[in-house]
Design an enzyme around this catalytic site. Structure first.
Site: not given
Ligand SMILES: Cc1cc2nc3c(=O)[nH]c(=O)nc-3n(C[C@H](O)[C@H](O)[C@H](O)COP(=O)(O)O)c2cc1C
Length: 312
Positions: A74, A76-77, A133, A171, A198-199, A224, A252
Site C-alpha cells: 500500500a 499509495g503512489l 492501482c 495497465k 496490476n496487483t 507475487g 507473479g
Molecule cells: C511495492 C510495489 C509498488 C508498486 N507500484 C506500482 C506503481 O507505482 N504503478 C503501477 O502501475 N504498478 C505498481 N505496482 C504493481 C506492479 O507493477 C505489478 O503490476 C504487480 O506487482 C504484479 O506483478 P508482480 O507479481 O511481478 O509484482 C507495484 C507493486 C509493488 C509490489
C-alpha cells in the site's frame, strides 16, 4: 542450439522479454539504468507519476509473506510529480539504450492526458497509463479500468496529446469479470498495447499478537506467486480477443518457467516486479538464463515461438 530471446513490443526492440514492472526499483535514473545494464532487463517501466507530487501512505506499507507465496503493498503512489519524473527519464536515456516505458496515473481522464503529454517531453519509448492501482481507489472514486467507458476516455485523452510515435499501454486490473472487454475498449481508443495485470484485491493481513491490521492503510494490492494464475488467465483472454495487440504479461513471474508460461498465454513480453525483492536486481538475467535452458532442452530457438503457443 542457440536461443534468441529478442522480441518486439509495440515497435520497441527488446533484447529479451523481461520488463521491470512499475513501482519496483524504478525510482531514480541511476537505479533504473542499473536494472537495465547490470540486471539484464529487456525494458524498464518507471514508477508511476502524477501531475502533482504525492506523499503516499504511512508506514508500514508492505507485508512480505513471500515464503507463503504472496506480498501486499500500500505504497499509495508516492512520487515527486511528473515533471521531475520526466527529468529522471531523460537522465536514464543518457545512461543506457534499453527502452523505457514511462508510467503515469491520474484521477480524471483529462489529467491522464496532461500527465502523458508532460512525460512525453522526455521521449520515453512508450507510456503506460496506470488505470488500476487498487490501494487508492476510494480517494479517486473507483478504478478507471473497471469501466470500458472510463478506460477508453483516459486512453483517448492521452493518445490525443502524445506524439503518435510513442505507443500507449493501458495497465489493467485483474479484478474485473471480463478484462478482454476493457482491453478492447482501450485498443479501439488508441492504445498500442496492454499491460496485464496490476496487483489484485486489495487484500488484508492482521497481526494476531496486536490484533490489528498490519498495513497502516489496512488494505494493500496483492502481488507475487499467488497472483500468477489470475494474470495468466487475464493475458490468455486478452490475447484470444486481440490477436495482434502487444501485451506485457505481469503478475507473479519469478522464474524462467513462469515467464515461458506467461508468453504461451499470449504475452509479447513479461513484467517482473515482486520477484526483484526476492531474487534481487539480477532477477532479469536469472530468468533469461532459465528461459534459455528450458527452451534449449525443449526445442525452441526463439522467444517469439513461445508467444500464444497455448492458443494453438
Ligand atoms: C511495492 C510495489 C509498488 C508498486 N507500484 C506500482 C506503481 O507505482 N504503478 C503501477 O502501475 N504498478 C505498481 N505496482 C504493481 C506492479 O507493477 C505489478 O503490476 C504487480 O506487482 C504484479 O506483478 P508482480 O507479481 O511481478 O509484482 C507495484 C507493486 C509493488 C509490489
Amino acid at each position: 542450439m542457440t536461443v534468441d530471446l529478442k522480441v518486439q513490443l509495440a515497435g520497441m526492440q527488446l533484447s529479451n522479454p523481461t520488463v521491470l514492472a512499475s513501482g519496483i526499483l524504478g525510482t531514480t535514473a541511476q537505479l533504473m539504468a542499473k536494472v537495465a545494464n547490470e540486471g539484464g532487463a529487456g525494458a524498464i517501466t518507471s514508477k508511476s507519476a502524477s501531475v502533482k507530487e504525492r506523499k503516499g501512505h504511512a508506514n508500514p506499507i508492505v507485508v512480505d509473506a513471500l515464503s507463503k507465496g504472496w506480498f501486499l503493498n500500500a505504497v499509495g503512489l508516492s512520487n515527486p510529480g511528473v515533471e521531475e519524473k520526466a527529468a529522471e527519464i531523460a537522465e536514464y536515456k543518457r545512461l543506457t539504450k534499453t527502452p523505457i516505458i514511462a508510467s503515469v496515473f491520474a484521477s480524471t481522464a483529462e489529467e491522464f492526458g496532461l500527465a502523458a503529454e508532460l512525460i512525453s517531453k522526455a521521449a520515453p519509448d512508450a507510456i503506460e497509463l496506470d488505470m488500476s492501482c487498487p490501494n487508492v481507489e476510494d480517494e479517486f472514486g473507483g478504478l478507471f479500468c473497471l469501466s470500458e467507458k472510463a478506460s477508453a476516455k483516459a486512453v483517448e485523452e492521452a493518445a490525443s496529446r502524445v506524439p503518435k510515435s510513442i505507443p500507449i499501454f493501458a495497465k489493467l486490473s485483474p479484478d474485473v469479470p471480463a478484462i478482454e472487454l476493457i482491453a478492447r475498449a482501450c485498443v479501439e481508443s488508441g492504445a498500442g498495447g496492454i499491460t496485464a495485470v496490476n496487483t489484485a484485491g486489495p487484500g488484508m493481513a492482521i497481526d494476531i499478537n496486536r490484533a490489528k491490521p498490519i498495513l497502516a492503510n489496512k488494505y494493500g494490492g496483492l502481488s507475487g506467486p499467488a497472483l500468477k494464475p489470475l494474470a495468466i488467465k487475464c493475458v490468455y483472454r486478452i490475447r484470444a480477443a486481440l490477436p495482434d495487440t502487444a501485451i506485457i504479461g505481469t503478475g507473479g513471474v519469478f522464474s524462467g518457467e513462469d515467464a515461458i508460461e506467461m508468453m504461451m498465454a499470449g504475452a509479447s513480453a513479461v513484467g517482473i516486479g515482486t520477484a526483484a525483492f526476492y531474487r534481487e536486481l539480477t532477477v532479469f538475467n536469472q530468468v533469461c538464463s532459465e528461459m534459455t535452458a528450458w527452451m534449449d532442452a525443449n526445442g525452441y530457438n526463439s522467444a517469439k515461438q513461445l508467444i500464444s503457443k497455448a492458443h494453438e
